[in-house]
Scaffold this active site. Structure first.
Site, PDB file in Angstrom:
ATOM      1  N   ARG B 243       0.822  -1.220   0.000  1.00  0.00           N
ATOM      2  CA  ARG B 243       0.000   0.000   0.000  1.00  0.00           C
ATOM      3  C   ARG B 243       0.849   1.260   0.000  1.00  0.00           C
ATOM      4  NH1 ARG B 243      -4.015  -3.266   3.908  1.00  0.00           N
ATOM      5  NH2 ARG B 243      -5.060  -4.302   2.152  1.00  0.00           N
ATOM      6  N   GLY B 339     -10.143  21.394 -20.350  1.00  0.00           N
ATOM      7  CA  GLY B 339     -11.360  21.471 -21.164  1.00  0.00           C
ATOM      8  C   GLY B 339     -11.363  20.361 -22.198  1.00  0.00           C
ATOM      9  N   GLU B 363      -4.646  -3.772  -4.454  1.00  0.00           N
ATOM     10  CA  GLU B 363      -3.965  -3.896  -3.153  1.00  0.00           C
ATOM     11  C   GLU B 363      -4.843  -3.352  -2.017  1.00  0.00           C
ATOM     12  OE1 GLU B 363       0.274  -3.359  -3.159  1.00  0.00           O
ATOM     13  OE2 GLU B 363       0.366  -3.576  -5.345  1.00  0.00           O
TER      14      GLU B 363
END
Lengths: 266, 381
Positions: B243, B339, B363
């Site tokens: 992580r 945009g 994960e």
């Protein structure tokens, strides 16, 4: 093969600003790097070592913060790095710098080959390599894009890139070579190299005495040239655009050309 | 308290940044468009020690700390999120469990080659029926004399097919629940081990996720990693480390989104001035920059906890949760700032948008991160 590489730490920018008051480069806020050509010289040195064995010693003359450039050189794989630093060197021109570098090369002991970049991106003189070779009394080959050392480790065939073609030079070691960027692709420092250099590297420093430099040959005393003035060129003014019918603009144009003494109309 | 990076960390950050900008950035669009794994780049990253960064030098790794690792994954992912996850998985999900739970023999045979860049590793936990509910392992391992025989399917496995070493979880004794799961080290080419479907994905298209298929795959018992029945614990500990890597990857995607937004906002003129002088754009850029910095602090703190030997499960979950949701929001804002240009493939921000999404999923989904955080917080940790 004892290989010596000369590197310089330079500001990493093509947009160098000059302090108009002092006429010197403004270095604050500009990251410093190993001069690009010198990095190619270091890579060439590492490759020669990989082929012939031996050691790569990197020398840099500069202020204490030039140690960062030497640490990067170590992380790339240099065996030894030495900072040539002393207040007595202050004000050195290229001759005095070349003298200090030549003394430093001699101080390393036995050496076979000296490598450097063609020129530094801050000074752009391309004088350090040739002058150092002269002071060491060895042959020099500049602008190299190939350095081919024979099996015997003595004879060298080097290819120089010139404006109008290539030149192939044969010489014997010891000799000094300056290289340009086309010679190779410098490696990146490895994680292991960086960890090693940060955890147990001590960059040696040599002062004027350590390299046996004569006081008359270094600093302002050893510098026959002096910078009289450094300045940023005045920005060019906007061009003049004449508008209107051709008969009128042609007359105006001729008048401008006459006023500026570009042409004389009898 | 000192927020400054060390000399070593700065040098690593600078080196990886230069590599990513010079070597990865110029080719990333082509690889992503073709869905081609950047094999040559991974090989070169291996040569400079990026594949086993925190593995000790004597085992073939780089020997640096976890903070440096986060800096590297951020810089790589800023150029290419696909390369980022390939590298992160190798470091976190393959090297870490081998280093932590492997025997000396296993480290020599399996860890060193994937740490020194000779080959890659992968992590096989997820199955079609065992995603967030990782304990529902259908893959089974049956002891047979001195061997184990493995049957089952793993899917969505990053680096599958290109990796040589696979950390694979299998149910050894279903009656014991999570305590019945055991970890094994598989090698590409083991008899009965093949690859199935290679996934066609929304984003991270240059990375590979594929199925691992085990049909009476017989391996010696010496391939067991850690003890029998400890697999679930190994998986959870490994994912804590993973992580930190995914959070760093998300951070890199977000930073790239901001980099491009700044460039565009300064160049694009509307209403007679660069759009960066419009309040609405300034607000978007200011919020992005602030959120990225907040995520960076969480990521570095989690890494620092790990380096300091402190518990970091909650910290890693917080870093991953915040960084991944922030990356998705940043990429969305980047498209809005661009945009119409942001919606077409001539600009990279649409790729960041597609890449960012996966960081909220793999994960451990954001929902699982919140579960991990809640369980920690509610028990007073």
């Amino acid at each position: 093969m004892n290989i010596v590489v000369l590197i310089k730490q330079v500001p990493d920018t093509t947009d160098v600003k000059i302090d108009p008051r002092t006429g010197t480069l403004i270095r604050e806020g500009v990251p410093s790097i190993i001069n690009p050509d010198d990095k190619h010289a270091l890579e060439e040195g590492l490759r020669i070592r990989e082929k012939f064995g031996g050691t790569v010693t990197v020398l840099s003359m500069g202020p204490p913060q030039a140690e960062d450039a030497l640490m990067e050189a170590r992380a790339m794989g240099a065996d030894t790095t030495v900072l040539i630093s002393d207040r007595a060197f202050a004000g050195s021109d290229t001759l005095a710098t070349s003298y200090a570098l030549a003394r430093s090369v001699i101080t390393t002991g036995e050496w076979d080959i000296v490598l450097g970049g063609r020129q530094a991106i801050d000074g752009d003189t391309a004088q350090i390599g040739p002058q150092t070779a002269e002071l060491l009394g060895v042959p020099q080959v500049t602008y190299c894009i190939e350095i081919d050392i024979a099996e015997d480790g003595r004879s060298v065939t080097a290819k120089r890139a010139l404006e109008d073609g290539y030149e192939v030079i044969e010489t014997k070691l010891p000799a000094l070579f300056t290289v340009i960027k086309d010679i190779n692709q410098p490696r990146y420092p490895s994680i292991r190299g960086i960890v090693n250099v940060c955890r147990d590297c001590d960059v040696q420093t040599w002062n004027a005495k350590d390299i046996g430099a004569s006081k008359k040959m270094i600093g302002l005393d050893g510098s026959p040239t002096q910078v009289a003035r450094t300045f940023a060129p005045e920005p060019k003014g906007d061009g003049l655009i004449l508008e209107g019918p051709p008969e009128q603009t042609t007359k105006e144009l001729v008048k401008h050309l006459r006023d500026k003494n570009v042409v004389r109309v009898r | 308290m000192d927020f400054a990076l060390s000399k070593e960390q700065l040098m690593i950050q600078q080196m990886v940044r230069e590599f990513a900008q010079n070597e990865i950035e110029p080719i990333v669009a082509e690889y992503e468009a073709e869905g081609r794994f950047p094999e040559e780049i991974i090989k070169r990253l291996g040569e400079i020690g990026i594949l086993g960064m925190t593995v000790p030098k004597e085992l073939g790794g780089g020997g640096c700390d976890t903070v440096s690792y986060t800096l590297a994954i951020e810089e790589i992912s800023r150029a290419c999120a696909s390369t980022g996850i390939a590298v992160s998985v190798n470091n976190s999900l393959a090297c870490f469990p081998l280093l932590t739970f492997g025997t000396d023999e296993q480290k020599a045979e399996f860890l060193t080659p994937i740490a020194n860049g000779s080959s890659l590793g992968a992590f096989g936990l997820t199955e079609p029926s065992a995603g967030s509910d990782a304990a529902m392992q259908q893959t089974v391992a049956v002891k047979d004399g001195d061997d184990y025989v493995i049957n089952g399917i793993k899917h969505f496995i990053t680096n599958a097919t290109v990796a040589e070493v696979y950390i694979v979880f299998a149910m050894e004794d279903k009656s014991k629940g999570t305590r019945g799961i055991t970890t094994f080290i598989l090698k590409k080419g083991d008899p009965g081990f093949t690859f199935g479907t290679i996934e066609d994905k929304l984003g991270i298209r240059a990375s590979i996720q594929a199925e691992l298929v085990f049909e009476n795959c017989r391996i010696p018992a010496s391939r067991m990693l850690g003890q029998s029945g400890k697999g679930f614990k190994i998986a959870m500990m490994t994912l804590d480390v993973g992580r930190i890597g995914v959070a760093s990857q998300a951070l890199g995607i977000a930073q790239a989104s901001l980099d491009r937004s700044i460039q565009f906002a300064n160049e694009r003129e509307q209403f007679g001035k660069p759009i960066g002088r419009l309040g609405a754009i300034q607000e978007a850029v200011a919020n992005m920059a602030t959120d990225i910095e907040a995520a960076r602090m969480l990521v570095r703190y989690a890494a620092w906890c790990k380096d300091s030997g402190k518990p970091f499960s909650k910290e890693a979950a917080m870093a991953k949760l915040f960084a991944s949701e922030m990356a998705m929001a940043s990429a969305t804002k980047a498209i809005q700032i661009h945009g119409g240009y942001g919606y077409i493939k001539d600009y990279p921000v649409e790729r960041y948008f597609r890449d960012a999404k996966i960081t909220e999923i793999y994960e451990g989904t954001s929902e699982i991160q919140r579960l991990v955080i809640a369980l920690n917080v509610l028990s007073g940790k």
